[in-house]
Scaffold this active site. Structure first.
Site, PDB file in Angstrom:
ATOM      1  N   HIS A  79       0.841  -1.197   0.000  1.00  0.00           N
ATOM      2  CA  HIS A  79       0.000   0.000   0.000  1.00  0.00           C
ATOM      3  C   HIS A  79       0.876   1.247   0.000  1.00  0.00           C
ATOM      4  O   HIS A  79       2.048   1.193   0.386  1.00  0.00           O
ATOM      5  CB  HIS A  79      -0.903   0.041   1.243  1.00  0.00           C
ATOM      6  CG  HIS A  79      -0.173   0.490   2.475  1.00  0.00           C
ATOM      7  ND1 HIS A  79       0.557  -0.370   3.266  1.00  0.00           N
ATOM      8  CD2 HIS A  79      -0.037   1.723   3.020  1.00  0.00           C
ATOM      9  CE1 HIS A  79       1.104   0.321   4.268  1.00  0.00           C
ATOM     10  NE2 HIS A  79       0.773   1.582   4.145  1.00  0.00           N
ATOM     11  N   ALA A 104      21.628  -5.013  -2.240  1.00  0.00           N
ATOM     12  CA  ALA A 104      21.296  -4.367  -0.973  1.00  0.00           C
ATOM     13  C   ALA A 104      21.038  -2.875  -1.191  1.00  0.00           C
ATOM     14  O   ALA A 104      21.663  -2.233  -2.032  1.00  0.00           O
ATOM     15  CB  ALA A 104      22.436  -4.567   0.026  1.00  0.00           C
ATOM     16  N   LYS A 126       9.809  -0.719  -9.824  1.00  0.00           N
ATOM     17  CA  LYS A 126       9.201  -1.266 -11.034  1.00  0.00           C
ATOM     18  C   LYS A 126       9.556  -2.743 -11.104  1.00  0.00           C
ATOM     19  O   LYS A 126      10.374  -3.237 -10.315  1.00  0.00           O
ATOM     20  CB  LYS A 126       9.683  -0.525 -12.285  1.00  0.00           C
ATOM     21  CG  LYS A 126      11.185  -0.581 -12.512  1.00  0.00           C
ATOM     22  CD  LYS A 126      11.581   0.257 -13.720  1.00  0.00           C
ATOM     23  CE  LYS A 126      13.080   0.234 -13.918  1.00  0.00           C
ATOM     24  NZ  LYS A 126      13.487   1.025 -15.071  1.00  0.00           N
ATOM     25  N   ARG A 166      18.288   0.067 -11.321  1.00  0.00           N
ATOM     26  CA  ARG A 166      18.630  -0.140 -12.734  1.00  0.00           C
ATOM     27  C   ARG A 166      19.129  -1.570 -12.903  1.00  0.00           C
ATOM     28  O   ARG A 166      19.579  -2.197 -11.942  1.00  0.00           O
ATOM     29  CB  ARG A 166      19.665   0.856 -13.216  1.00  0.00           C
ATOM     30  CG  ARG A 166      20.992   0.756 -12.517  1.00  0.00           C
ATOM     31  CD  ARG A 166      21.986   1.807 -13.027  1.00  0.00           C
ATOM     32  NE  ARG A 166      23.235   1.704 -12.312  1.00  0.00           N
ATOM     33  CZ  ARG A 166      24.204   0.835 -12.572  1.00  0.00           C
ATOM     34  NH1 ARG A 166      24.077  -0.029 -13.562  1.00  0.00           N
ATOM     35  NH2 ARG A 166      25.310   0.813 -11.860  1.00  0.00           N
ATOM     36  N   ARG A 175      23.008  -6.411 -14.722  1.00  0.00           N
ATOM     37  CA  ARG A 175      23.291  -7.376 -15.790  1.00  0.00           C
ATOM     38  C   ARG A 175      22.230  -8.453 -15.787  1.00  0.00           C
ATOM     39  O   ARG A 175      21.538  -8.661 -14.797  1.00  0.00           O
ATOM     40  CB  ARG A 175      24.678  -7.989 -15.666  1.00  0.00           C
ATOM     41  CG  ARG A 175      24.892  -8.893 -14.488  1.00  0.00           C
ATOM     42  CD  ARG A 175      26.359  -9.354 -14.462  1.00  0.00           C
ATOM     43  NE  ARG A 175      26.686  -9.884 -13.173  1.00  0.00           N
ATOM     44  CZ  ARG A 175      26.839 -11.179 -12.916  1.00  0.00           C
ATOM     45  NH1 ARG A 175      26.709 -12.070 -13.863  1.00  0.00           N
ATOM     46  NH2 ARG A 175      27.157 -11.583 -11.707  1.00  0.00           N
TER      47      ARG A 175
END
Length: 171
Positions: free
Chosen positions: A96, A136, A142, A156, A159
């Site tokens: 939430h 970590a 996303k 990001r 690899r």
């Protein structure tokens, strides 16, 4: 891919001010007590039992949730963790988010054989694919594709992993 959340607008005061209109007070109290006990429980089987039976979370076999992990206190039943995964120390998993003009709910799906590093925050509505590794201190805002190593804030891709690489890193 963006996060999958359901959005609920509020008309008056900020959405957190309306918290007990969105989730029952005694549910929050019970969940808070169970989560706090689980945070300090070093017995992994007992911790998983507490998550499954008392919070209605889906937690796979042989999944290890480290000490001090903070599960969503309002909607823990919206958290799904696959088998043989590790959730690192002091990680927060949210299903939430209360904002000024709306609140949002979203399932968190963590796949099988996933490694989530310590001090990570997972936001509502994301999926972490099978075999992924989250470094970590990452803010997971996303989806994380399967067999991918991600990290940072903003998160990001570091690899892509193949299954054999992932297996050798875990042995």
């Amino acid at each position: 891919m963006s996060r999958r959340t359901e959005r609920y607008p509020v008309k008056t005061a900020n959405s957190l001010w309306h918290v007990y209109k969105t989730v029952p007070f005694f549910k929050v109290v019970k969940n808070f007590i169970v989560i706090q006990l689980a945070r300090y429980t070093p017995i992994l089987g007992l911790k998983n039992w507490m998550y499954r039976r008392l919070l209605r979370m889906k937690v796979g076999d042989e999944t290890a949730v480290a000490l001090m992990v903070m599960m969503d206190v309002m909607f823990p039943e919206r958290i799904h963790i696959g088998s043989n995964s590790i959730i690192g120390y002091n990680t927060t998993i949210l299903a939430h988010e209360y904002l000024i003009e709306e609140y949002r709910l979203g399932d968190v799906i963590i796949g099988d054989r996933v490694m989530v590093g310590a001090n990570t925050t997972v936001l509502p509505g994301v999926t972490i694919g099978d075999g992924a590794i989250v470094s970590a201190g990452t803010l997971v805002h996303k989806d994380v594709p399967a067999h991918t190593f991600v990290g940072g804030n903003p998160m990001r891709v570091i690899r892509e992993l193949n299954e054999s690489t992932h297996q050798s890193e875990n042995t």
